[in-house]
Write an enzyme that holds these catalytic residues in place. Sequence first.
Site, PDB file in Angstrom:
ATOM      1  N   HIS A 370      -4.595 -16.161 -32.351  1.00 12.38           N
ATOM      2  CA  HIS A 370      -5.918 -15.679 -31.793  1.00 12.38           C
ATOM      3  C   HIS A 370      -5.928 -15.778 -30.250  1.00 12.38           C
ATOM      4  CE1 HIS A 370      -7.715 -14.845 -35.686  1.00 12.38           C
ATOM      5  NE2 HIS A 370      -6.922 -15.647 -36.046  1.00 12.38           N
ATOM      6  N   LYS A 561     -21.398 -13.970 -25.987  1.00  9.31           N
ATOM      7  CA  LYS A 561     -20.558 -14.450 -26.370  1.00  9.31           C
ATOM      8  C   LYS A 561     -20.267 -15.825 -25.821  1.00  9.31           C
ATOM      9  CE  LYS A 561     -18.243 -10.857 -24.333  1.00  9.31           C
ATOM     10  NZ  LYS A 561     -17.016 -10.428 -25.004  1.00  9.31           N
ATOM     11  N   ARG A 562     -19.112 -16.695 -26.213  1.00 10.68           N
ATOM     12  CA  ARG A 562     -18.890 -17.939 -25.582  1.00 10.68           C
ATOM     13  C   ARG A 562     -18.814 -17.511 -24.205  1.00 10.68           C
ATOM     14  NH1 ARG A 562     -17.998 -22.642 -29.133  1.00 10.68           N
ATOM     15  NH2 ARG A 562     -17.646 -23.466 -27.381  1.00 10.68           N
ATOM     16  N   LYS A 567     -13.741 -14.558 -19.625  1.00  8.33           N
ATOM     17  CA  LYS A 567     -14.673 -13.492 -20.192  1.00  8.33           C
ATOM     18  C   LYS A 567     -15.677 -13.023 -18.829  1.00  8.33           C
ATOM     19  CE  LYS A 567     -14.918 -15.592 -24.691  1.00  8.33           C
ATOM     20  NZ  LYS A 567     -14.291 -14.567 -25.722  1.00  8.33           N
ATOM     21  N   THR A 669     -14.343  -8.983 -30.982  1.00  6.77           N
ATOM     22  CA  THR A 669     -14.920  -8.402 -31.903  1.00  6.77           C
ATOM     23  C   THR A 669     -16.397  -8.050 -31.790  1.00  6.77           C
ATOM     24  OG1 THR A 669     -15.214 -10.880 -33.074  1.00  6.77           O
ATOM     25  CG2 THR A 669     -13.419  -9.241 -33.885  1.00  6.77           C
ATOM     26  N   LYS A 673     -19.040  -4.622 -32.703  1.00  4.16           N
ATOM     27  CA  LYS A 673     -20.155  -4.478 -33.359  1.00  4.16           C
ATOM     28  C   LYS A 673     -21.257  -3.753 -32.434  1.00  4.16           C
ATOM     29  CE  LYS A 673     -19.214  -9.217 -34.964  1.00  4.16           C
ATOM     30  NZ  LYS A 673     -19.248 -10.558 -34.493  1.00  4.16           N
TER      31      LYS A 673
HETATM   32  C1  26W Z   1      -7.522 -25.937 -30.576  1.00  2.00           C
HETATM   33  C2  26W Z   1      -8.930 -25.618 -29.719  1.00  2.00           C
HETATM   34  C3  26W Z   1      -9.134 -24.057 -30.112  1.00  2.00           C
HETATM   35  C4  26W Z   1      -9.912 -23.800 -31.035  1.00  2.00           C
HETATM   36  C5  26W Z   1     -10.219 -22.390 -31.087  1.00  2.00           C
HETATM   37  C6  26W Z   1      -8.318 -23.220 -29.421  1.00  2.00           C
HETATM   38  C7  26W Z   1      -8.583 -21.878 -29.745  1.00  2.00           C
HETATM   39  C8  26W Z   1      -9.205 -21.441 -30.671  1.00  2.00           C
HETATM   40  C9  26W Z   1      -9.592 -19.897 -31.236  1.00  2.00           C
HETATM   41  C10 26W Z   1      -8.085 -19.476 -31.345  1.00  2.00           C
HETATM   42  C11 26W Z   1     -10.421 -19.290 -30.100  1.00  2.00           C
HETATM   43  C12 26W Z   1     -10.900 -17.891 -30.672  1.00  2.00           C
HETATM   44  O1  26W Z   1     -11.849 -17.761 -31.271  1.00  2.00           O
HETATM   45  N1  26W Z   1      -9.822 -16.944 -30.198  1.00  2.00           N
HETATM   46  C13 26W Z   1     -10.669 -15.365 -30.541  1.00  2.00           C
HETATM   47  O2  26W Z   1     -10.420 -14.872 -31.535  1.00  2.00           O
HETATM   48  C14 26W Z   1     -10.888 -13.750 -31.999  1.00  2.00           C
HETATM   49  C15 26W Z   1     -10.563 -13.310 -33.414  1.00  2.00           C
HETATM   50  O3  26W Z   1      -9.190 -13.172 -33.322  1.00  2.00           O
HETATM   51  C16 26W Z   1     -10.572 -12.595 -30.892  1.00  2.00           C
HETATM   52  O4  26W Z   1     -11.224 -11.510 -30.979  1.00  2.00           O
HETATM   53  C17 26W Z   1     -11.150 -13.274 -29.390  1.00  2.00           C
HETATM   54  O5  26W Z   1     -10.565 -12.287 -28.549  1.00  2.00           O
HETATM   55  C18 26W Z   1     -10.317 -14.571 -29.268  1.00  2.00           C
HETATM   56  O6  26W Z   1     -10.877 -15.304 -28.075  1.00  2.00           O
END
Ligand code: 26W
Length: 825
Positions: A370, A561-562, A567, A669, A673
Site C-alpha cells: 500500500h 484525509k490524513r 498529500k 480511495t 467516494k
Molecule cells: C508501519 C507504519 C505504517 C502504517 C500504515 C506504514 C504504512 C501504513 C499504510 C500502508 C498507509 C496507508 O494507509 N496507505 C494507503 O493505503 C490506501 C489503500 O490502499 C491507499 O489508497 C493510499 O493511497 C495509501 O496511502
Amino acid sequence: MPQKPIAYDVPTPELRAATAESIQAEILARLIYSIGKDPIVARPHDWLAATIMTVRDHVMDRWMESSRETWRTSHKRVYYLSLEFLIGRLMRDAMSNVGLMEPVREALKNLNVDLGDLINLEPDAALGNGGLGRLAACFLESMSTLKIPAYGYGIRYVHGLFRQEMSEGWQVELPEEWLAHGNPWEFERRESAYEVGFGGHVESVTDPDGEVRQEWRPNDHLMAVAFDTPIVGWRGARVNTLRLWSAQPIDPILLDKFNAGDHIGALEESAKAEAITRVLYPADSTAAGQELRLRQEFFFSSASLQDIVRRHLQQYGDLGSLADKVAVQLNDTHPAISIAELMRILVDENGLKWDEAWKLTKGTFGYTNHTLLPEALESWPVFLLERLLPRHMQIVYQINADVLADARDRANFSDAQIANVSLIDEAGGRRVRMGQLAFVGSHSINGVSALHTQLMKQTVFSDLHKLYPDRINNKTNGITPRRWLMQCNPGLTQLIADTIGPAFLDDIDRLKDLDGFAEDAGFQARFAQVKLENKRKLAQLIQDRLGIKVSPDAMFDVQIKRIHEYKRQLLNIIHAVAMYDEIRAHPERDWVPRVKIFAGKAAPGYWNAKLIIKLINDVAKVINNDPAVRGLLKVVFLPNYNVSLAEVIVPAADLSEQISTAGMEASGTGNMKFMANGAITIGTMDGANVEMHEEVGADNIVIFGMTAQEVEDMRAERTTPKQMIDASPRLHEVLETIATGVFSPDDPDRYRDLIGGLYEHDWFMVTRDFDAYAKAQNEVDAIWRDKTQWNAMAIRNTARVGFFSSDRTIGQYAQDIWGVTVPSR
Ligand code: 26W
C-alpha cells in the site's frame, strides 16, 4: 465422547420478516430482558443497545447458515489479515443491508425515540488510521455481498485512533473510548483462545523415528481470545465474521506473589499481556520500530494462523490441501511474520518437509502493498527478532538462503541485485525487511492502482520482480457503494432510483444509465437540489461545531484525509492565501464564493503535519474575520475526522482535492467516494486518479501538475526552487506573507522553517506545481460559473463510478489471486 455429526444441510433461512410493530416489540423485549431497563427510565444508550441487538437478531440466522454452508460445500475460505479495520459505525450499515431502516425508524418513533439520534450515538469504531484500514472494511462488506466465505482477522484495540481536539489551532490527542458503553456487536468466544509465545530459545529434538525437529520454547506466554462481529452483505447475501483478538494473561493473578502480600506485583503479568492490544499505533506512514508494535504483529498473526490451521484440520484432516482450501491475504507487511509462523506450524508442529511446507505457504499467501514511501517500509532489527522470536529468525534465514541461491544460480544477479532481494538489509545494523519476506512467501503481490503497481516493479521490488516475474499484479482499489452512496446519500440514491430504476442497487455499473440524463435540465435541477440539501446539513454542522457561518450556495472545496506533506494540504492552503490576496486587490471582479473545508489527523510525532493544521487554522482566523473578503472565501478545519464525519462531508462536496505529489499516493480511495457523490475532482496524475481520468473522461475532471516521471527527473536534477519562486511574483508574495508572520503575529517565526523548506528542496514539489494548480483552480471557477456544465460534469462522475466499486476489486482478487469462484448474485 463420540461426537454426533453436525447437520449442515438445513435450508437457507429467509431474512426474518419485519414490520414496525414486530420490531417495536423486539426492541422493547431487548430493552427489558437484555438491558434490564424499564422503558420509562431508559437512557439513549439503552435504546441504542436494544436497537442494535434487535438488528443483530435479524442477522443471526444468516450468519450461522453462512458458516454451515461453507462446511457443507467445502468451498475455499479467504482470510484477510489486517492490523487495521476502520469500520466506523455498524448499525445503519447492517439495517440498510437487511432492509430494516424503515421498520426500525417507525418502531422507534412509536417509542418516542429518533433513529437519527441513535445512529449518531453509536461510537465510530476507529480501529485503523486511514486508507489501508478503511479499504479492509470496504472489502469485508464486499466479500459478504459477493458471497465469498471470508474472515477478517485483526486486533481488538481497547483504544482506537486518538480523538483529535483543537487547542488554539493546534492538534491535541485524547484517548479514544469506543468500548466505554460496551459493544453489542461483538461476541466473545472464550472457547476460541490460543496461546501465543514470545522469547525463549529453540531446541533440536530427535523424534522416535530419528527425525530431527526444531522446537521453540518461548518463555513468555499469553492468550489470544477471539471477539466476533458479524459483517452483513448487501440484501443479507451472506454474513461473514470479523474476528478480532484480545490479549489476556494466562494467569490473571500470580497467586504466589499475591499470597506473599505483593498485590500489585501479582497483577504485573496481566497488565503486560493486556498492553499488547490496548492501543492502535497512530502513525500511518512511518514505521514505528517499537517492540510493542512487533509484538502486536506477531500476536495477531500467530492467533490467526493457529485458528486457520485448526479449522482446516477439523474439516479436511490433513494439511496437504491447505493452499487449495485456504487463501490468506496480507494487508501490507504488518502481518508478514505470518509467513514464518505458518512455516513453523507446518514444519515444527506438523512434521512437514521444508520444501512441501514452503510450497503450501506460497500457495496460501498473497501480499498487498500500500505504499512505497521508504520511511513506511517495515524492517525489524535482527537482534530484536532473535530475542522475541528466535525460531522465526532461523526460518527467515533459511528462506533467505534459498532466495539468494535462486538469485545467484538462476538469475545471475550482480552483488547489488543480490543485496536488493535479500531479506536482510545489511546497511547500518542488520534488519529483516518485511516487504521482501512478504514478497518471497507469496504467490501474488499486488499494488492498489495501475501507476502504483508499475512503480512497484520499477523501484522497491524491481529485482525481486526480475527474479519472480509472474507475481506482481494490479488490483485497483474500490469502495463499497452501500456505505458511500446509498447510506450516506439517501437523497441522491432516491433520485437515481426514480430516474433510472433501482437496478443499480444490485449492479453498480447500471449507474451508466444516468449518463443520458447529464444534459437534462430537469434532472440537473433535481441533482443540484439534492446537493444543496446535503450542503445545508454540512453548513449546519460547521455552524454547530465551529460557530462559523458558511453559505450553502458557495462552492464547497474539500480536502479530507490524513495530514501528510505528500498529500499537500500545504499547496491548498497556500492557494487560499493567494485567493485572499487577490480578492482584496481586486474586489471588483466576479469572484466565485468558496468554502475551503479541511479535516484530518496528523500522526502525533509528525511535527510538520501538526504545523500545517495550525497554519490552516491561523489562515482561517484571518480570512474568515476580514470584512474586505465579504464572505467570498471561508476556510474551515473540522476537528476529529473519522468515518462518520466523512459520511456527512462527502455528499456535500462540490470539489474534491486529490493533489498529492505524483508518484506518492498509492491509490487514494477518498477520491472515489467523492466521485460517487457527484463532486468534480481537481487532481494530479497520481494513484487511482489516473484510472478516474480514464473512466470519467478528460472533460469531466480537472488534472494539473507534474507527472510521476517529471517529479523523478526534477528530483534528480537537484536544482533549488528558489529561482522559480522568485520568477512567480504571486507565489513569492504568498510565501513571504506566511513566512514573516502575517498569519501568526503572536509568533512571527512559526512558519519560517516550513516555508524555508520550500525554498531549499521542496521535496513534495509544492512550489513547482503551484502555478499549474492555481490555473486549474481558475478553470474550476469558470466551470462553476456555467452551472449547466458543472452539473453535467458532476452527474457524469456519479454515472461512471461503477469501476470503483469494491465489488469489482474483490471480484478480481477472488478470480486472480484467491482462486475462488464468486457465486452469481
Ligand atoms: C508501519 C507504519 C505504517 C502504517 C500504515 C506504514 C504504512 C501504513 C499504510 C500502508 C498507509 C496507508 O494507509 N496507505 C494507503 O493505503 C490506501 C489503500 O490502499 C491507499 O489508497 C493510499 O493511497 C495509501 O496511502
